[in-house]
Design a protein around this motif. Sequence first.
Motif, PDB file in Angstrom:
ATOM      1  N   GLY A 183       0.904  -1.387  -0.263  1.00  7.96           N
ATOM      2  CA  GLY A 183       0.156   0.434  -0.203  1.00  7.96           C
ATOM      3  C   GLY A 183       0.582   1.335  -0.489  1.00  7.96           C
ATOM      4  N   HIS A 184       2.219   1.098  -0.626  1.00  3.31           N
ATOM      5  CA  HIS A 184       3.204   2.426  -0.657  1.00  3.31           C
ATOM      6  C   HIS A 184       3.382   2.149  -1.295  1.00  3.31           C
ATOM      7  CE1 HIS A 184       2.394   2.133   4.243  1.00  3.31           C
ATOM      8  NE2 HIS A 184       3.159   3.196   3.753  1.00  3.31           N
ATOM      9  N   VAL A 185       3.957   3.559  -1.972  1.00  4.00           N
ATOM     10  CA  VAL A 185       5.054   3.817  -3.643  1.00  4.00           C
ATOM     11  C   VAL A 185       6.264   4.671  -3.004  1.00  4.00           C
ATOM     12  CG1 VAL A 185       3.867   5.919  -3.914  1.00  4.00           C
ATOM     13  CG2 VAL A 185       4.607   4.356  -5.969  1.00  4.00           C
ATOM     14  N   LEU A 186       7.076   4.274  -4.018  1.00  5.39           N
ATOM     15  CA  LEU A 186       8.447   4.406  -3.538  1.00  5.39           C
ATOM     16  C   LEU A 186       8.522   6.006  -4.028  1.00  5.39           C
ATOM     17  CD1 LEU A 186      11.158   3.508  -1.988  1.00  5.39           C
ATOM     18  CD2 LEU A 186      12.347   2.421  -4.004  1.00  5.39           C
ATOM     19  N   VAL A 187       8.708   6.523  -3.949  1.00  8.38           N
ATOM     20  CA  VAL A 187       9.771   7.938  -4.738  1.00  8.38           C
ATOM     21  C   VAL A 187      10.750   8.623  -4.179  1.00  8.38           C
ATOM     22  CG1 VAL A 187       6.801   8.552  -4.509  1.00  8.38           C
ATOM     23  CG2 VAL A 187       8.614   9.733  -2.498  1.00  8.38           C
ATOM     24  N   HIS A 190      11.947  20.914  -3.355  1.00  9.40           N
ATOM     25  CA  HIS A 190      10.655  21.215  -3.282  1.00  9.40           C
ATOM     26  C   HIS A 190       9.126  19.631  -3.172  1.00  9.40           C
ATOM     27  CE1 HIS A 190       9.923  23.641  -5.556  1.00  9.40           C
ATOM     28  NE2 HIS A 190       8.723  23.118  -5.972  1.00  9.40           N
ATOM     29  N   TYR A 191      10.347  18.842  -4.461  1.00 10.70           N
ATOM     30  CA  TYR A 191       9.139  18.315  -4.387  1.00 10.70           C
ATOM     31  C   TYR A 191       9.643  16.459  -4.706  1.00 10.70           C
ATOM     32  CZ  TYR A 191      11.926  18.936  -8.599  1.00 10.70           C
ATOM     33  OH  TYR A 191      13.357  18.983  -9.527  1.00 10.70           O
ATOM     34  N   CYS A 192       8.797  15.860  -4.925  1.00 15.14           N
ATOM     35  CA  CYS A 192       9.455  14.730  -5.448  1.00 15.14           C
ATOM     36  C   CYS A 192       8.886  14.011  -6.888  1.00 15.14           C
ATOM     37  CB  CYS A 192       9.499  13.378  -3.457  1.00 15.14           C
ATOM     38  SG  CYS A 192       7.849  13.017  -3.377  1.00 15.14           S
ATOM     39  N   MET A 193       9.565  12.376  -6.989  1.00 15.82           N
ATOM     40  CA  MET A 193       8.864  12.117  -8.198  1.00 15.82           C
ATOM     41  C   MET A 193       9.332  10.596  -8.095  1.00 15.82           C
ATOM     42  SD  MET A 193      12.397  13.243 -10.090  1.00 15.82           S
ATOM     43  CE  MET A 193      13.295  14.174  -8.915  1.00 15.82           C
ATOM     44  N   LEU A 194       8.944  10.159  -8.904  1.00 19.44           N
ATOM     45  CA  LEU A 194       8.650   8.522  -9.136  1.00 19.44           C
ATOM     46  C   LEU A 194      10.926   8.147  -8.955  1.00 19.44           C
ATOM     47  CD1 LEU A 194       5.589   7.240 -10.643  1.00 19.44           C
ATOM     48  CD2 LEU A 194       6.239   7.247  -8.257  1.00 19.44           C
ATOM     49  N   PRO A 195      11.109   7.162  -8.927  1.00 22.52           N
ATOM     50  CA  PRO A 195      12.559   7.126  -8.897  1.00 22.52           C
ATOM     51  C   PRO A 195      12.666   6.260 -11.095  1.00 22.52           C
ATOM     52  CG  PRO A 195      11.863   5.495  -7.623  1.00 22.52           C
ATOM     53  CD  PRO A 195      10.872   6.411  -8.373  1.00 22.52           C
ATOM     54  N   GLN A 207      17.355  10.615  -1.442  1.00 29.24           N
ATOM     55  CA  GLN A 207      16.050  10.284  -0.084  1.00 29.24           C
ATOM     56  C   GLN A 207      15.059   9.477  -1.252  1.00 29.24           C
ATOM     57  OE1 GLN A 207      15.220  12.905   2.270  1.00 29.24           O
ATOM     58  NE2 GLN A 207      17.569  13.074   3.125  1.00 29.24           N
ATOM     59  N   PHE A 208      15.172   8.086  -1.187  1.00 30.17           N
ATOM     60  CA  PHE A 208      13.826   7.627  -1.247  1.00 30.17           C
ATOM     61  C   PHE A 208      12.544   7.226   0.089  1.00 30.17           C
ATOM     62  CE2 PHE A 208      16.868   7.079  -4.083  1.00 30.17           C
ATOM     63  CZ  PHE A 208      16.269   7.249  -5.457  1.00 30.17           C
ATOM     64  N   HIS A 209      11.627   7.192  -0.150  1.00 22.93           N
ATOM     65  CA  HIS A 209      10.826   7.390   0.768  1.00 22.93           C
ATOM     66  C   HIS A 209       9.829   6.773   0.496  1.00 22.93           C
ATOM     67  CE1 HIS A 209      12.082  10.985   2.917  1.00 22.93           C
ATOM     68  NE2 HIS A 209      12.624  11.740   1.793  1.00 22.93           N
ATOM     69  N   TRP A 210       9.277   5.456   0.756  1.00 17.99           N
ATOM     70  CA  TRP A 210       7.849   5.106   0.802  1.00 17.99           C
ATOM     71  C   TRP A 210       6.661   6.001   1.404  1.00 17.99           C
ATOM     72  CZ3 TRP A 210       7.980   0.282  -1.875  1.00 17.99           C
ATOM     73  CH2 TRP A 210       8.698  -0.124  -2.144  1.00 17.99           C
ATOM     74  N   ILE A 211       6.025   6.298   0.685  1.00 23.11           N
ATOM     75  CA  ILE A 211       4.668   6.835   0.664  1.00 23.11           C
ATOM     76  C   ILE A 211       3.517   6.050   0.564  1.00 23.11           C
ATOM     77  CG2 ILE A 211       3.399   8.628  -0.236  1.00 23.11           C
ATOM     78  CD1 ILE A 211       6.366   9.676   1.308  1.00 23.11           C
ATOM     79  N   SER A 212       2.134   6.623   1.645  1.00 23.21           N
ATOM     80  CA  SER A 212       0.937   5.590   1.823  1.00 23.21           C
ATOM     81  C   SER A 212      -0.024   6.498   0.165  1.00 23.21           C
ATOM     82  CB  SER A 212       0.577   6.031   2.754  1.00 23.21           C
ATOM     83  OG  SER A 212      -1.136   5.513   2.595  1.00 23.21           O
ATOM     84  N   LEU A 213      -0.436   5.132   0.288  1.00 20.88           N
ATOM     85  CA  LEU A 213      -1.324   5.642  -1.062  1.00 20.88           C
ATOM     86  C   LEU A 213      -2.655   6.146  -0.551  1.00 20.88           C
ATOM     87  CD1 LEU A 213      -0.417   2.385  -3.456  1.00 20.88           C
ATOM     88  CD2 LEU A 213      -0.164   5.051  -4.389  1.00 20.88           C
ATOM     89  N   GLU A 214      -2.365   6.014   0.786  1.00 14.43           N
ATOM     90  CA  GLU A 214      -3.820   6.435   1.227  1.00 14.43           C
ATOM     91  C   GLU A 214      -3.938   8.076   2.401  1.00 14.43           C
ATOM     92  OE1 GLU A 214      -5.843   3.730   3.801  1.00 14.43           O
ATOM     93  OE2 GLU A 214      -5.299   1.993   2.612  1.00 14.43           O
ATOM     94  N   GLY A 215      -4.851   9.020   2.379  1.00 15.34           N
ATOM     95  CA  GLY A 215      -4.508   9.977   2.544  1.00 15.34           C
ATOM     96  C   GLY A 215      -3.695  10.917   1.737  1.00 15.34           C
ATOM     97  N   ALA A 216      -2.714  11.831   2.956  1.00 11.55           N
ATOM     98  CA  ALA A 216      -2.755  13.174   1.595  1.00 11.55           C
ATOM     99  C   ALA A 216      -0.986  13.255   1.713  1.00 11.55           C
ATOM    100  CB  ALA A 216      -3.084  14.269   2.241  1.00 11.55           C
ATOM    101  N   GLU A 217      -0.818  11.442   1.910  1.00 11.83           N
ATOM    102  CA  GLU A 217       1.144  12.351   1.840  1.00 11.83           C
ATOM    103  C   GLU A 217       1.493  12.181   0.636  1.00 11.83           C
ATOM    104  OE1 GLU A 217       3.705   9.694   4.642  1.00 11.83           O
ATOM    105  OE2 GLU A 217       2.460   8.397   4.320  1.00 11.83           O
ATOM    106  N   LEU A 218       1.091  11.515  -0.696  1.00 12.33           N
ATOM    107  CA  LEU A 218       2.094  12.297  -1.767  1.00 12.33           C
ATOM    108  C   LEU A 218       1.693  13.141  -2.050  1.00 12.33           C
ATOM    109  CD1 LEU A 218      -0.444   9.115  -3.698  1.00 12.33           C
ATOM    110  CD2 LEU A 218       2.260   9.184  -3.324  1.00 12.33           C
TER     111      LEU A 218
END
Length: 165
Positions: free
Chosen positions: A28-32, A39-44, A123-134
């Motif tokens: 349930g997380h995506v790697l960014v 000030h932004y992140c992207m997919l690898p 820096q790589f982060h696992w971000i939850s697909l639920e909620g507003a983290e993305l």
Amino acid sequence: MSARHVISFPIDGTRFNYRVAAVIIAEGHVLVCREDDDHYCMLPGGRVELGEDSRLSLVREIEEELALPAEVGQMLATSESFYEREGEQFHELGFFYRVTLPGQGPDGRSPWLKRRDEGHDLQFHWISLEGAELETFNLVPRFLPALLRDLPSGHIHIVHDERGA
């Protein structure tokens, strides 16, 4: 060794980019990825090099950025994005592939991984697909949060235009 040429060039005040990206989802997380102090992140992923097919380019980018074994799967989407970043206009062609990192996934660390690539701190982060983290992590292009939360069953093509937004 021959010179490497990424497909990114300016024309009349607009920069064209040809980019590939990995959609890596686990538990349930995506790697960014966040580069330096952006000030932004992207997919690898990264820019395709001249003479290189998009799948091979993504394999190379994952090796350079993550230094982990990866399995590149089907292409999920292509995109044409028009946006501005730091005063520069962009026209970007993007290819998004499903990717797995065998044995890897979220483990509670943030960042999950730090690497240096081509003079940049990543820096790589696992971000939850639920909620507003993305949205909080400011994932770009802006269409990605909705796409990731509702992955298509087949290939889709997206035209995303932020000019004048």
